[in-house]
Write an enzyme that holds these catalytic residues in place. Sequence first.
Site, short mmCIF file in Angstrom:
data_model
loop_
_atom_site.label_atom_id
_atom_site.label_comp_id
_atom_site.label_asym_id
_atom_site.label_seq_id
_atom_site.Cartn_x
_atom_site.Cartn_y
_atom_site.Cartn_z
N GLY A 54 24.42 76.08 107.25
CA GLY A 54 23.24 76.81 106.79
C GLY A 54 23.26 78.32 106.96
O GLY A 54 22.24 78.97 106.74
N TRP A 56 24.71 80.69 105.11
CA TRP A 56 24.42 81.39 103.84
C TRP A 56 22.95 81.18 103.44
O TRP A 56 22.32 82.10 102.93
CB TRP A 56 25.35 80.90 102.73
CG TRP A 56 26.70 81.55 102.74
CD1 TRP A 56 27.40 82.00 103.82
CD2 TRP A 56 27.50 81.86 101.60
NE1 TRP A 56 28.58 82.55 103.43
CE2 TRP A 56 28.69 82.47 102.07
CE3 TRP A 56 27.37 81.65 100.23
CZ2 TRP A 56 29.71 82.90 101.23
CZ3 TRP A 56 28.39 82.08 99.37
CH2 TRP A 56 29.54 82.69 99.87
N ASP A 71 24.75 69.97 100.04
CA ASP A 71 25.99 69.69 100.77
C ASP A 71 26.16 68.18 100.94
O ASP A 71 25.20 67.42 100.92
CB ASP A 71 25.98 70.35 102.16
CG ASP A 71 27.39 70.64 102.69
OD1 ASP A 71 27.76 71.83 102.82
OD2 ASP A 71 28.15 69.66 102.97
N ASP A 87 27.00 65.49 96.32
CA ASP A 87 28.32 65.97 95.98
C ASP A 87 28.20 66.87 94.75
O ASP A 87 27.71 66.42 93.70
CB ASP A 87 29.20 64.74 95.67
CG ASP A 87 30.64 65.10 95.37
OD1 ASP A 87 30.92 66.25 94.98
OD2 ASP A 87 31.49 64.19 95.50
N ASP A 110 29.97 78.35 98.78
CA ASP A 110 30.97 78.54 99.83
C ASP A 110 31.65 77.20 100.10
O ASP A 110 32.26 77.00 101.14
CB ASP A 110 30.24 79.06 101.09
CG ASP A 110 31.18 79.61 102.15
OD1 ASP A 110 32.26 80.12 101.79
OD2 ASP A 110 30.84 79.52 103.36
N LYS A 150 33.45 80.86 96.37
CA LYS A 150 34.68 80.97 97.16
C LYS A 150 35.80 80.17 96.49
O LYS A 150 35.59 79.04 96.07
CB LYS A 150 34.46 80.42 98.57
CG LYS A 150 35.77 80.40 99.39
CD LYS A 150 35.53 80.18 100.85
CE LYS A 150 35.14 78.74 101.13
NZ LYS A 150 34.81 78.56 102.55
C1 SAM Z 1 32.73 76.55 104.87
S1 SAM Z 1 31.53 75.29 104.84
C2 SAM Z 1 30.10 76.17 104.27
C3 SAM Z 1 29.46 77.06 105.30
C4 SAM Z 1 28.13 77.59 104.86
N1 SAM Z 1 28.26 78.50 103.73
C5 SAM Z 1 27.41 78.31 105.96
O1 SAM Z 1 27.31 79.54 105.91
O2 SAM Z 1 26.93 77.64 106.88
C6 SAM Z 1 31.97 74.36 103.42
C7 SAM Z 1 31.02 73.24 103.07
O3 SAM Z 1 31.37 72.70 101.80
C8 SAM Z 1 30.92 71.36 101.80
N2 SAM Z 1 31.50 70.62 100.67
C9 SAM Z 1 32.80 70.36 100.42
N3 SAM Z 1 32.93 69.62 99.30
C10 SAM Z 1 31.68 69.42 98.81
C11 SAM Z 1 31.17 68.73 97.67
N4 SAM Z 1 31.98 68.10 96.81
N5 SAM Z 1 29.83 68.70 97.49
C12 SAM Z 1 29.00 69.32 98.37
N6 SAM Z 1 29.43 70.00 99.46
C13 SAM Z 1 30.75 70.05 99.68
C14 SAM Z 1 31.37 70.84 103.16
O4 SAM Z 1 30.66 69.68 103.51
C15 SAM Z 1 31.06 72.05 104.05
O5 SAM Z 1 29.82 71.91 104.69
#
Ligand code: SAM
Length: 197
Positions: A54, A56, A71, A87, A110, A150
């Site tokens: 969370g 961002w 997420d 997803d 992200d 990203k």
């Molecule tokens: C680097 S973290 C994000 C950090 C977030 N921006 C923050 O500031 O707290 C990447 C996130 O992408 C999510 N993610 C990866 N593949 C996903 C998908 N297909 N659908 C939704 N979320 C996904 C992961 O569960 C993870 O929580």
Amino acid sequence: MTRWYSEKKKDYYYKEAKKHGYRARSAFKLLQIQQRYRVLRRGGVVIDLGASPGGWSQIAAKYASIVIAVDLQPMQPLDRVIFVKGDITKDETIEKIRQHISEADVVISDASPNISGKYTMDQARSVWLCQNALKIAKEFLKEGGNFVCKIFEGEDYPQFLQEVKKHFRMVKAHAPKASRKQSSEIYIVAKGFKKTW
Ligand SMILES: C[S@@+](CC[C@H](N)C(=O)[O-])C[C@H]1O[C@@H](n2cnc3c(N)ncnc32)[C@H](O)[C@@H]1O
């Protein structure tokens, strides 16, 4: 930059995140993007993809009237943030978002794949997440809206960048200072969505 210096930097943002009450050090990446490109607007609607835990969303909620955070992983509640568990590569998630909003001013992503260690595979998965983030942006953004995504640099990256350029008036590739030096992640910052009706 030496590994020692890089670890120190990581430590610095980790401590700063704690100090400011941010849930993740990645909050500083969005802050740095915001300082430079002014992607977030006062009072707008933001969709935050790959939002957990969370960081961002915390930054986006300082500007937006409402943030839709999406997420696969759960996320603790935040003021002005509606969490959608789903997803981002699935159409049913688009429908879940639509239950809350019909359009957005900004879409930020992200999202990262689970790192397998095989770079070609991880990079391809990162591009797949970005393609889906762009699909969601095209679905919800208002004319003139902004998009941040990203991506891991690699084979399919230039092609994806070209695709983004078709839909936005200004597109830049940005490496925030808060990213680890050895990281191959880059942020595509796109402003001025050209909506096709
Ligand atoms: C680097 S973290 C994000 C950090 C977030 N921006 C923050 O500031 O707290 C990447 C996130 O992408 C999510 N993610 C990866 N593949 C996903 C998908 N297909 N659908 C939704 N979320 C996904 C992961 O569960 C993870 O929580």
